[in-house]
Write a protein that holds these residues in place. Structure first.
Motif, PDB file in Angstrom:
ATOM      1  N   ASP A  33       0.880  -1.076  -0.023  1.00 55.22           N
ATOM      2  CA  ASP A  33      -0.031   0.053  -0.172  1.00 55.22           C
ATOM      3  C   ASP A  33       0.836   1.349   0.143  1.00 55.22           C
ATOM      4  N   ILE A  34       0.375   2.539  -0.175  1.00 56.47           N
ATOM      5  CA  ILE A  34       0.883   3.499   0.040  1.00 56.47           C
ATOM      6  C   ILE A  34       0.881   4.207   1.431  1.00 56.47           C
ATOM      7  N   TYR A  35       2.012   4.341   2.073  1.00 60.57           N
ATOM      8  CA  TYR A  35       2.168   4.819   3.361  1.00 60.57           C
ATOM      9  C   TYR A  35       1.540   6.080   3.444  1.00 60.57           C
ATOM     10  N   ALA A  36       2.335   7.038   2.781  1.00 61.53           N
ATOM     11  CA  ALA A  36       2.130   8.677   2.948  1.00 61.53           C
ATOM     12  C   ALA A  36       2.600   9.233   1.225  1.00 61.53           C
ATOM     13  N   PHE A  37       1.382  10.077   1.177  1.00 65.99           N
ATOM     14  CA  PHE A  37       1.661  11.025   0.066  1.00 65.99           C
ATOM     15  C   PHE A  37       2.370  12.559   0.254  1.00 65.99           C
ATOM     16  N   GLY A  38       3.381  12.780  -0.632  1.00 64.66           N
ATOM     17  CA  GLY A  38       3.611  14.055  -0.193  1.00 64.66           C
ATOM     18  C   GLY A  38       3.114  15.036  -0.663  1.00 64.66           C
ATOM     19  N   ALA A  39       2.996  16.303   0.025  1.00 61.54           N
ATOM     20  CA  ALA A  39       1.750  17.395  -0.438  1.00 61.54           C
ATOM     21  C   ALA A  39       1.796  18.569   0.532  1.00 61.54           C
ATOM     22  N   GLY A  40       1.507  19.861  -0.061  1.00 61.08           N
ATOM     23  CA  GLY A  40       1.510  20.907   1.146  1.00 61.08           C
ATOM     24  C   GLY A  40       0.159  20.892   1.506  1.00 61.08           C
ATOM     25  N   ALA A  41       0.078  21.329   2.855  1.00 63.79           N
ATOM     26  CA  ALA A  41      -1.146  21.081   3.431  1.00 63.79           C
ATOM     27  C   ALA A  41      -2.139  21.812   2.857  1.00 63.79           C
ATOM     28  N   ASP A  42      -1.968  23.206   1.959  1.00 63.51           N
ATOM     29  CA  ASP A  42      -2.720  24.003   1.303  1.00 63.51           C
ATOM     30  C   ASP A  42      -3.551  23.138   0.174  1.00 63.51           C
ATOM     31  N   LEU A  43      -2.912  22.038  -0.330  1.00 64.85           N
ATOM     32  CA  LEU A  43      -3.534  21.519  -1.372  1.00 64.85           C
ATOM     33  C   LEU A  43      -4.752  20.569  -1.424  1.00 64.85           C
ATOM     34  N   PRO A  44      -5.853  20.489  -2.249  1.00 64.47           N
ATOM     35  CA  PRO A  44      -6.973  19.730  -1.926  1.00 64.47           C
ATOM     36  C   PRO A  44      -6.880  18.234  -1.857  1.00 64.47           C
ATOM     37  N   SER A  45      -7.780  17.675  -1.111  1.00 66.94           N
ATOM     38  CA  SER A  45      -7.569  16.479  -0.592  1.00 66.94           C
ATOM     39  C   SER A  45      -7.370  15.275  -1.628  1.00 66.94           C
TER      40      SER A  45
ATOM     41  N   VAL B 279      -4.969  15.509  -3.700  1.00 65.91           N
ATOM     42  CA  VAL B 279      -3.683  15.472  -4.045  1.00 65.91           C
ATOM     43  C   VAL B 279      -2.990  15.264  -2.583  1.00 65.91           C
ATOM     44  N   ASN B 280      -3.490  15.814  -1.391  1.00 66.21           N
ATOM     45  CA  ASN B 280      -3.150  15.744  -0.174  1.00 66.21           C
ATOM     46  C   ASN B 280      -3.893  14.825   0.506  1.00 66.21           C
ATOM     47  N   VAL B 281      -3.722  13.599  -0.053  1.00 65.43           N
ATOM     48  CA  VAL B 281      -4.525  12.320   0.184  1.00 65.43           C
ATOM     49  C   VAL B 281      -4.094  11.847   1.676  1.00 65.43           C
ATOM     50  N   SER B 282      -2.904  12.163   2.309  1.00 62.34           N
ATOM     51  CA  SER B 282      -2.690  11.796   3.614  1.00 62.34           C
ATOM     52  C   SER B 282      -3.267  12.880   4.613  1.00 62.34           C
ATOM     53  N   GLY B 283      -3.842  13.601   4.180  1.00 67.55           N
ATOM     54  CA  GLY B 283      -4.313  14.684   5.154  1.00 67.55           C
ATOM     55  C   GLY B 283      -3.298  15.318   6.156  1.00 67.55           C
ATOM     56  N   LEU B 284      -2.240  15.743   5.322  1.00 74.13           N
ATOM     57  CA  LEU B 284      -1.144  16.461   5.942  1.00 74.13           C
ATOM     58  C   LEU B 284      -1.561  17.941   6.230  1.00 74.13           C
ATOM     59  N   ASP B 285      -0.942  18.413   7.412  1.00 70.94           N
ATOM     60  CA  ASP B 285      -1.039  19.497   8.164  1.00 70.94           C
ATOM     61  C   ASP B 285       0.230  20.263   8.058  1.00 70.94           C
ATOM     62  N   ALA B 286      -0.114  21.514   8.769  1.00 70.70           N
ATOM     63  CA  ALA B 286       1.459  22.338   8.904  1.00 70.70           C
ATOM     64  C   ALA B 286       2.682  21.748   9.686  1.00 70.70           C
ATOM     65  N   SER B 287       1.992  21.011  10.408  1.00 69.32           N
ATOM     66  CA  SER B 287       3.093  20.343  11.447  1.00 69.32           C
ATOM     67  C   SER B 287       3.928  19.166  10.607  1.00 69.32           C
ATOM     68  N   ASN B 288       3.492  18.676   9.340  1.00 68.93           N
ATOM     69  CA  ASN B 288       4.045  17.375   8.702  1.00 68.93           C
ATOM     70  C   ASN B 288       3.993  17.404   7.486  1.00 68.93           C
ATOM     71  N   ASP B 289       3.568  18.471   6.493  1.00 68.60           N
ATOM     72  CA  ASP B 289       3.534  18.485   5.191  1.00 68.60           C
ATOM     73  C   ASP B 289       5.052  18.624   4.615  1.00 68.60           C
ATOM     74  N   PHE B 290       4.956  17.929   3.520  1.00 67.14           N
ATOM     75  CA  PHE B 290       6.562  17.732   3.085  1.00 67.14           C
ATOM     76  C   PHE B 290       6.400  17.327   1.647  1.00 67.14           C
ATOM     77  N   SER B 291       7.631  17.402   0.664  1.00 68.11           N
ATOM     78  CA  SER B 291       7.616  17.075  -0.648  1.00 68.11           C
ATOM     79  C   SER B 291       8.770  16.397  -1.082  1.00 68.11           C
ATOM     80  N   SER B 292       9.025  15.577  -1.973  1.00 63.59           N
ATOM     81  CA  SER B 292       9.935  14.835  -2.377  1.00 63.59           C
ATOM     82  C   SER B 292      10.758  14.131  -1.185  1.00 63.59           C
ATOM     83  N   PRO B 293      10.099  13.009  -0.906  1.00 63.43           N
ATOM     84  CA  PRO B 293      10.763  12.020   0.085  1.00 63.43           C
ATOM     85  C   PRO B 293      12.018  11.430  -0.433  1.00 63.43           C
ATOM     86  N   ASP B 294      12.911  11.234   0.233  1.00 64.78           N
ATOM     87  CA  ASP B 294      14.294  10.822  -0.347  1.00 64.78           C
ATOM     88  C   ASP B 294      14.939   9.902   0.716  1.00 64.78           C
TER      89      ASP B 294
END
Length: 819
Positions: A644-656, A658-673
């Protein structure tokens, strides 16, 4: 337990006779009503038992100054904490003592520090459920009386114990309150005793004795107190083994890099700044970390270091060069990105974007076979490539040297057709997993060809289980490339972990086995497809590419995976294995619209959207995601898995959508490496292990510098099926089904933000988890003058040249990092 107070006769004393025979309450009975559940034991007084009074009551009524009075002690109040937290218990005694001692009576075993003092400390152990730990405090007075008391500390399971840090655009490393950052090992720092301090102005040389550039993956190898070999439990002395992936030319030279033809001094410096460092590090009694210049095991492994080939491709005709006519030797390793480790104590460094260092002149295709042309093109070694940094343009001071010429893969028409007179096959000497014994500098590193030749991001072992064949997982870092697994031909024998000849053990487990590539199915299942010569399309009769033997399959693993129908992924980067349940996580850093168009999504790579950055469109999957899978039967030998997919990177301001994992200002991220699970040797890696996620981002840098997050993930299957509505640049909508894990919520938090224009990459800890090592790569990469890190970390120079560096993070209270 008795609540009575027992008094002891001491002989006649004026006023010491009780003449009040009324029924009014006595002070002793009031004190007894406040007595806790503890029992105090006495020796030398007929083994009688009395209650232990609180400190305040003892002060009011103690008669222990008399030589035969009972000694009064207290082990302190009961308490509660969570796993990984430091605990100090202070005992009290109402008399001068000869000795005191703490011991653990029950509960999960902990290591007690200062057990022979009144204040004892320990780290709360990792527990799966609430557990009670009982500790006994025993004191012996100066005149021989002894007494004991007990206290109970209740430990709850580990949890993330820090407040998330905010996104940051500052030129410094930001960590949570209660944590400390120390810069440990920087570009140019001397590791040999005869190499001078780094001037950081472009004048420095001798990089075979200095830290290289672009610090990447790292591993801490505990070192015995003698310095002669491993000590798995040493938390204060070890070897850091780290990759130096690439360089920022402008920060290495006094002025701008010279154009071709390149001066030899510049090209040599650039080459030596690549590769690997092995450097000793120590922690002082004060808690301060430093590296040891002149450490006996310090060394640099560079593109010039002699290497040995091992496994099925050793001696193959496609590895023959002017330097190694028999195809068994090589020189160096380059573009080392992520890493891995083995259970027998060696480091695995992995060659990633090596292909772009090679030059191939126009017209070279005309003197190659169609199969050669196809194979070179599949790895990006196309004719017309000039090669990174134009090293082949150097005229060496030693006319016989091939150090620079080797990067030219163009066929020399005057050379023998078997490749022994030029370097047409030199690209085939790269793209491997390389095993290094950090404890033995006398042994040449070994390129393990059984694991295939790709753009290896890293190589991560599954759980080692006696009697089962070990599995190693690796990603091919490129858009549309694949995830691979190597399963050894030899079942694991636990005794091999202690072997003295560690590279010989590597021969045993890494030179023979089966390489597989992953196919992800839409229903959440998956298959491992074997890359075995003679099976399926991997034969000499194949029209696309005629494979000659197993070595050919491994040398051209990308071509073999194409033919088997593996699933193209959104840039497979780091992998990590959960030390508790063996589940495998992979970061899929990102993809763009050309690599994953609207109609090209699939269940394992399900998003296509636009993350607008200012006025710039970013279509595709610019923020990436983290995929995980579980082998059937929890067995690395399995040929099928669930995912399965554990988490999707996205800004907290993006629609659901895109922000499938429901990230907020405490944990939004992009380009996991970067990706790493805490070690199983401490509470952060037990029961609910912490996974660390590092970013290498361009899509999100208008909001934050690159970062590192800590998470306590669930397990494969904790979510369910989902449908994502994707949108193309022309407004076309397309639904994509996928399998999504449970939203991480507060179990995912931002722990660190790096300085300007950096990448956060590489992380490991001491076995106890109380010191965390992290690499900060290429600060100031954009050459904008925005960064002066690490000088800027504590308010230093704002104009110094930035330098890649290793930092070490500790908690102010001495506890396990993140808990």
């Amino acid at each position: 337990m008795s609540s009575d107070i027992t008094f002891y006769a001491t002989g006649y004393s004026d006023g010491d006779v009780d003449t009040n025979t009324s029924d009014n309450p006595t002070f002793s009975s009031i004190a007894a009503a406040r007595y806790s559940r503890r029992q105090t034991m006495f020796s030398g007084v007929a083994a009688l038992t009395v209650a232990t009074l609180s400190t305040s009551l003892l002060a009011a009524c103690s008669d222990s100054d008399a030589p035969d009075a009972p000694l009064q002690v207290s082990a302190g109040q009961d308490g509660q904490t969570s796993a990984g937290r430091p605990v100090t218990i202070t005992g009290t005694v109402d008399a001068e003592t000869q000795s005191v001692k703490w011991e653990q009576v029950s509960g999960p075993t902990v290591t007690l520090a200062n057990a022979d003092t009144r204040a004892v400390s320990f780290i709360a152990p990792g527990v799966a459920e609430q557990a009670a730990l009982t500790f006994r405090f025993t004191a012996t007075s100066a005149d021989g009386r002894t007494a004991s008391d007990e206290t109970v500390i209740t430990v709850t399971p580990a949890r993330l114990g820090f407040d998330a840090v905010a996104k940051s655009l500052a030129d410094k490393v930001v960590v949570p309150a209660g944590y400390n950052v120390t810069v440990l090992y920087r570009l140019g720092d001397p590791i040999r005793s005869n190499v001078g301090a780094y001037a950081n102005n472009g004048s420095d040389a001798d990089f075979d004795g200095r830290a290289g550039d672009h610090h990447d993956a790292l591993q801490y190898f505990p070192l015995a107190a003698s310095g002669n070999g491993p000590d798995a439990a040493n938390n204060t002395r070890g070897l850091l083994v780290m990759n130096h992936e690439n360089i920022t030319q402008e920060y290495l030279h006094a002025g701008a890099p010279s154009p071709a033809p390149r001066p030899e001094r510049e090209a040599l410096k650039e080459m030596e700044c690549h590769g690997v460092s092995v450097v000793e590090v120590t922690r002082a009694a004060s808690g301060a970390w430093s590296y040891v210049q002149g450490g006996a095991l310090n060394r640099r492994i560079t593109p010039l270091t002699p290497m040995d080939f091992h496994g099925p491709a050793k001696g193959n005709a496609k590895l023959r060069t002017l330097f190694s006519p028999d195809g068994t030797k090589g020189r160096g390793t380059i573009n080392n990105c992520a890493n891995g480790y083995t259970a027998w104590g060696t480091n695995l460094t992995c060659e990633e974007n090596w292909a772009f260092y090679f030059r191939r002149d126009a017209g070279d295709n005309n003197v190659r076979t169609p199969a050669e042309v196809r194979a070179l093109g599949r790895y990006g070694i196309n004719q017309g490539n000039s090669g990174n940094y134009a090293w082949t343009s150097v005229s060496p001071s030693d006319a016989s040297s091939t150090v620079y010429r080797r990067w030219n893969a163009t066929v020399d028409p005057a050379a023998p057709a078997d490749g022994t007179g030029d370097f047409r096959n030199e690209p085939n000497q790269f793209g491997w997993v390389v095993e290094i014994d950090p404890y033995d500098p006398t042994k040449a590193p070994r390129k393990r060809t059984a694991l295939g030749r790709i753009a290896h991001e890293g190589c991560w072992p599954g759980l080692f289980t006696a009697g089962r064949k070990p599995a190693f997982y690796t990603g091919d870092d490129g858009r549309g490339e694949y995830i691979f697994k190597f399963v050894s031909a030899t079942p694991w024998a636990a005794g091999d972990a202690q072997a003295a000849d560690r590279l010989a053990i590597g021969d045993k487990y890494l030179d023979a086995g089966t390489l597989y590539v992953a196919k992800f199915n839409a229903d959440g299942g998956g298959e491992w497809l074997p890359l075995v010569f003679g099976q399926g399309p991997l034969t000499p009769a194949n029209a696309t590419y005629a494979f000659a033997d197993q070595a050919d399959v491994l040398i051209h693993a990308r071509l073999a995976a194409d033919l088997l129908g593996a699933t193209k992924m959104d840039r497979p980067e780091w992998g990590a294995v959960n030390p508790k349940n063996g589940e495998i996580y992979f970061t899929l850093t990102n993809n763009n619209a050309s690599g994953r168009p609207l109609g090209g999504t699939d269940a394992a790579n399900p998003r296509h959207y636009n993350d607008l950055k200012g006025a710039t469109n970013q279509y595709g999957n610019p923020n990436g995601h983290i995929l995980r899978f579980r082998e059937n039967g929890d067995n690395g030998e399995a040929t099928s898995f669930t995912w399965d997919i554990y988490a999707f990177g996205a800004g907290a301001d993006l629609p659901s959508q895109v922000n499938v994992s429901g990230l907020d200002a405490s944990n939004d991220f992009s380009s996991p490496d970067g990706l790493w699970f805490s070690r199983a040797t401490n509470p952060a890696g037990q029961n609910s292990p912490v996974v660390w996620i590092q970013t290498d981002d361009g899509a999100f840098t208008d909001q934050s510098n690159c970062m590192m997050l800590a998470a306590m993930p669930g397990a494969v299957g904790d979510g369910g099926a989902a449908t994502i509505t994707n949108q193309g640049a022309d407004g076309t909508l397309r639904n994509q089904s996928t399998i999504v894990g449970k939203a991480p919520g507060a179990n995912l938090r931002r722990f660190l933000v790096g300085p300007k224009e950096c990448e956060i990459t590489g992380v490991d800890s001491t076995p106890d988890g109380r010191s965390l090592f992290v690499n900060i790569q290429h600060p100031g990469e954009g050459l904008t003058g925005a960064s002066a890190w690490p000088d800027s970390q504590n308010g230093g120079s704002s104009t110094a040249r930035p330098r890649s560096a290793t930092i070490v993070i500790t908690k102010d209270d001495g506890g396990v990092v993140a808990l």
